[in-house]
Design an enzyme around this catalytic site. Structure first.
Site, mmCIF file in Angstrom:
data_model
loop_
_atom_site.group_PDB
_atom_site.id
_atom_site.type_symbol
_atom_site.label_atom_id
_atom_site.label_comp_id
_atom_site.label_asym_id
_atom_site.label_seq_id
_atom_site.Cartn_x
_atom_site.Cartn_y
_atom_site.Cartn_z
ATOM 1 N N GLU A 1 9.944 6.429 16.692
ATOM 2 C CA GLU A 1 10.165 5.897 15.345
ATOM 3 C C GLU A 1 11.560 6.286 14.856
ATOM 4 O O GLU A 1 12.324 5.455 14.385
ATOM 5 C CB GLU A 1 9.092 6.452 14.413
ATOM 6 C CG GLU A 1 9.227 6.017 12.977
ATOM 7 C CD GLU A 1 8.236 6.748 12.072
ATOM 8 O OE1 GLU A 1 8.021 6.263 10.949
ATOM 9 O OE2 GLU A 1 7.683 7.789 12.477
ATOM 10 N N TYR B 1 0.862 -1.187 0.000
ATOM 11 C CA TYR B 1 0.000 0.000 0.000
ATOM 12 C C TYR B 1 0.896 1.233 0.000
ATOM 13 O O TYR B 1 1.760 1.397 0.873
ATOM 14 C CB TYR B 1 -0.919 0.025 1.225
ATOM 15 C CG TYR B 1 -1.953 1.127 1.120
ATOM 16 C CD1 TYR B 1 -3.215 0.868 0.600
ATOM 17 C CD2 TYR B 1 -1.660 2.439 1.486
ATOM 18 C CE1 TYR B 1 -4.147 1.879 0.460
ATOM 19 C CE2 TYR B 1 -2.576 3.459 1.343
ATOM 20 C CZ TYR B 1 -3.830 3.167 0.830
ATOM 21 O OH TYR B 1 -4.754 4.181 0.688
ATOM 22 N N ASP C 1 14.767 8.797 5.374
ATOM 23 C CA ASP C 1 13.478 8.673 4.698
ATOM 24 C C ASP C 1 13.631 8.301 3.228
ATOM 25 O O ASP C 1 12.737 7.678 2.645
ATOM 26 C CB ASP C 1 12.705 9.999 4.789
ATOM 27 C CG ASP C 1 11.816 10.062 6.012
ATOM 28 O OD1 ASP C 1 11.707 9.050 6.723
ATOM 29 O OD2 ASP C 1 11.228 11.129 6.260
ATOM 30 N N HIS D 1 4.416 15.982 8.241
ATOM 31 C CA HIS D 1 3.687 14.825 7.710
ATOM 32 C C HIS D 1 2.179 14.986 7.903
ATOM 33 O O HIS D 1 1.405 14.835 6.976
ATOM 34 C CB HIS D 1 4.160 13.538 8.384
ATOM 35 C CG HIS D 1 5.363 12.941 7.736
ATOM 36 N ND1 HIS D 1 5.340 12.378 6.492
ATOM 37 C CD2 HIS D 1 6.644 12.821 8.176
ATOM 38 C CE1 HIS D 1 6.548 11.933 6.177
ATOM 39 N NE2 HIS D 1 7.351 12.189 7.178
ATOM 40 N N GLN E 1 -10.922 -0.083 1.036
ATOM 41 C CA GLN E 1 -11.351 -0.977 -0.044
ATOM 42 C C GLN E 1 -10.158 -1.655 -0.718
ATOM 43 O O GLN E 1 -10.245 -2.798 -1.159
ATOM 44 C CB GLN E 1 -12.198 -0.234 -1.076
ATOM 45 C CG GLN E 1 -11.511 0.885 -1.833
ATOM 46 C CD GLN E 1 -11.642 2.223 -1.128
ATOM 47 O OE1 GLN E 1 -11.867 2.294 0.069
ATOM 48 N NE2 GLN E 1 -11.526 3.297 -1.903
ATOM 49 N N GLN F 1 9.390 16.092 10.479
ATOM 50 C CA GLN F 1 8.391 15.104 10.869
ATOM 51 C C GLN F 1 7.032 15.745 11.108
ATOM 52 O O GLN F 1 5.998 15.181 10.772
ATOM 53 C CB GLN F 1 8.846 14.364 12.131
ATOM 54 C CG GLN F 1 10.014 13.445 11.888
ATOM 55 C CD GLN F 1 9.777 12.517 10.706
ATOM 56 O OE1 GLN F 1 8.929 11.637 10.755
ATOM 57 N NE2 GLN F 1 10.528 12.709 9.635
ATOM 58 N N ASN G 1 -3.506 6.005 5.989
ATOM 59 C CA ASN G 1 -4.244 6.833 6.946
ATOM 60 C C ASN G 1 -4.965 5.966 7.977
ATOM 61 O O ASN G 1 -4.773 4.753 8.049
ATOM 62 C CB ASN G 1 -5.217 7.760 6.203
ATOM 63 C CG ASN G 1 -6.274 6.989 5.423
ATOM 64 O OD1 ASN G 1 -6.516 5.797 5.669
ATOM 65 N ND2 ASN G 1 -6.926 7.654 4.485
#
Length: 449
Positions: free
Chosen positions: A330, A133, A364, A265, A194, A262, A217
């Site tokens: 993180e 994804y 990143d 985002h 979906q 960060q 999300n």
């Protein structure tokens, strides 16, 4: 003026305020979860028709069929040719570095033989089919394609299927170019819950996968949580996080921008500075005030800092490390003179950046390690995405005749202790066949109530 918490470990209410700062912990919205449950059930029942309906409703994208939402290989190769030469070179460099790093993670099968001829080992096998994804709502993320697809391909996954939303039918050439470079097998412009449902359950057009990876999300996160067990998942990702531990000697503008990187985002992202230099806190705060107005995503950054940001004064760097382990961030930057001296004190962090030059932004995109990292304090028990996430291990066992007697005695004794007589007899049959058991000898049966 930027609204951001200022905390000090010397404050009497520090623990309460610090705990409040960490209280997010991937809180799940019950309304989101119920909506996602309905979408998953609908896609499972109606397949392609449901996928098309939700794509039309949420992404405002009309399509006659799910096949029409697939981007063919030629379309991806076209996108690779369309992007600028510097962009293409940057993607290629990132892919090379990420591949080189992850290649070192490849596990191999192994065996060893015991004196009596018994062989034990481990067989490493790649997953057959994986779904990736890639977010595509607020921004486009070609880096997410690279970080997910490269380790999957290195692991030997037979088929990598990528889903990415295309709101209003707008396809991002950088994302498609990254898919071409990473040799993704199929790409569908489908997003949201979906897309997760289609990958997990399969439809007439989109085959079911064995594992789903990649951030998204709240709806994507809730969907991944619900389909776990039907398929594997990498993690349930929360908002992005960074903690900067600084001794006060790094340029304040650098630290301020690292926090912004960060915070930009989304509004729920978390950016925290920890330092023993109280004057440095004010210097960084002044830099943030000066630099923020020039940034396009300044409103998102301001909301993030106000809601979940903090500037924390500690007694020393030892105490800073203790707070880091409580946060389990993180991303962690150790922006100090001797970062290696602090490294043994860090137990919980997704990615650790050593030294003043090591900005989280490099991680990143192109440093090499994966940017799909544990969030919401899950670094206490989980790891960055890697090749190992796309491989599974099977135990290999070959028992010799001698071992069937020796191990059979152990197994039969333990099995009878657990009240599992068939287990015991299964082992004893081999012992009897191989002369290690007197068929006439009485055997005590111990039952467990």
């Amino acid at each position: 003026m930027i609204r951001i918490r200022r905390l000090a470990t010397t404050q009497s209410d520090f623990d309460a305020r610090f705990s409040e700062l960490l209280a997010f912990e991937s809180a799940q919205d019950p309304n989101v979860d119920s909506d996602v449950a309905a979408i998953l059930a609908d896609v499972k029942a109606r397949g392609d028709a449901a996928v098309l309906e939700y794509t039309r409703r949420f992404d405002h994208l009309e399509a006659a069929s799910v096949s029409a939402l697939e981007v063919p290989r030629a379309g991806r190769e076209w996108a690779l040719r369309q992007i600028s030469a510097p962009a293409r070179a940057a993607l290629q460099a990132a892919v090379r570095r990420v591949r080189a790093y992850h290649k070192k993670q490849l596990a191999t099968s192994w065996r060893y033989r015991e004196r009596d001829g018994t062989e034990l080992g481990q067989k490493v096998t790649a997953l057959d089919r994986v779904g990736i994804y890639v977010p595509g709502g607020k921004a486009a993320y070609p880096s997410s394609v690279i970080m997910n697809a490269v380790p999957a391909k290195l692991a030997g996954v037979r088929e990598v299927i990528m889903v990415v939303p295309a709101p209003g039918g707008e396809r991002n050439d950088l994302v498609l170019a990254a898919a071409a470079l990473c040799r993704v097998d199929r790409v569908f412009t489908i997003g949201g819950a979906q897309a997760i449902a289609a990958l997990a359950y399969g439809t007439a057009t989109l085959p079911a996968v064995d594992k789903i990876v990649g951030p998204g999300n709240a709806y994507v996160a809730a969907a991944k949580r619900r389909v776990f067990g039907v398929v594997g998942i990498d993690m349930v990702a929360g908002p992005s996080e960074v903690v900067v531990v600084c001794d006060g000697k790094t340029q304040a503008d650098w630290v301020a921008m690292d926090l912004f990187s960060q915070a930009e985002h989304d509004e729920l992202a978390q950016a925290i500075l920890i330092t023993p230099d109280v004057a440095f806190i004010e210097t960084v705060a002044a830099s943030m005030e000066r630099q923020l107005p020039a940034l396009p995503r300044r409103e998102v950054i301001a909301a993030s800092l106000a809601g979940r940001g903090a500037l924390i004064h500690v007694r020393d760097l030892r105490e800073a490390c203790e707070l880091v382990n409580r946060i389990a961030p993180e991303h962690l930057e150790l922006s100090v003179d001797r970062p290696d001296a602090l490294l043994p004190r860090i137990r919980h962090a997704g990615a650790i950046f050593l030294g003043r030059e090591s900005s989280e932004a490099l991680g990143d995109y192109c440093a090499g390690p994966n940017h799909v990292l544990p969030t919401s304090r899950s670094a206490r028990f989980s790891s960055p995405l890697g090749v190992y996430d796309f491989q599974k291990r099977s135990s290999v066992i070959r028992v010799s005749r001698k071992a069937a007697i020796r191990l059979g005695k152990v197994a039969a004794e333990l099995a009878r202790g657990e009240g599992l007589t068939a287990h015991a007899k299964s082992a004893e049959y081999r012992m009897l066949q191989n002369g290690g058991l007197d068929a006439k000898a009485p055997r005590k049966v111990t039952a467990i109530k």
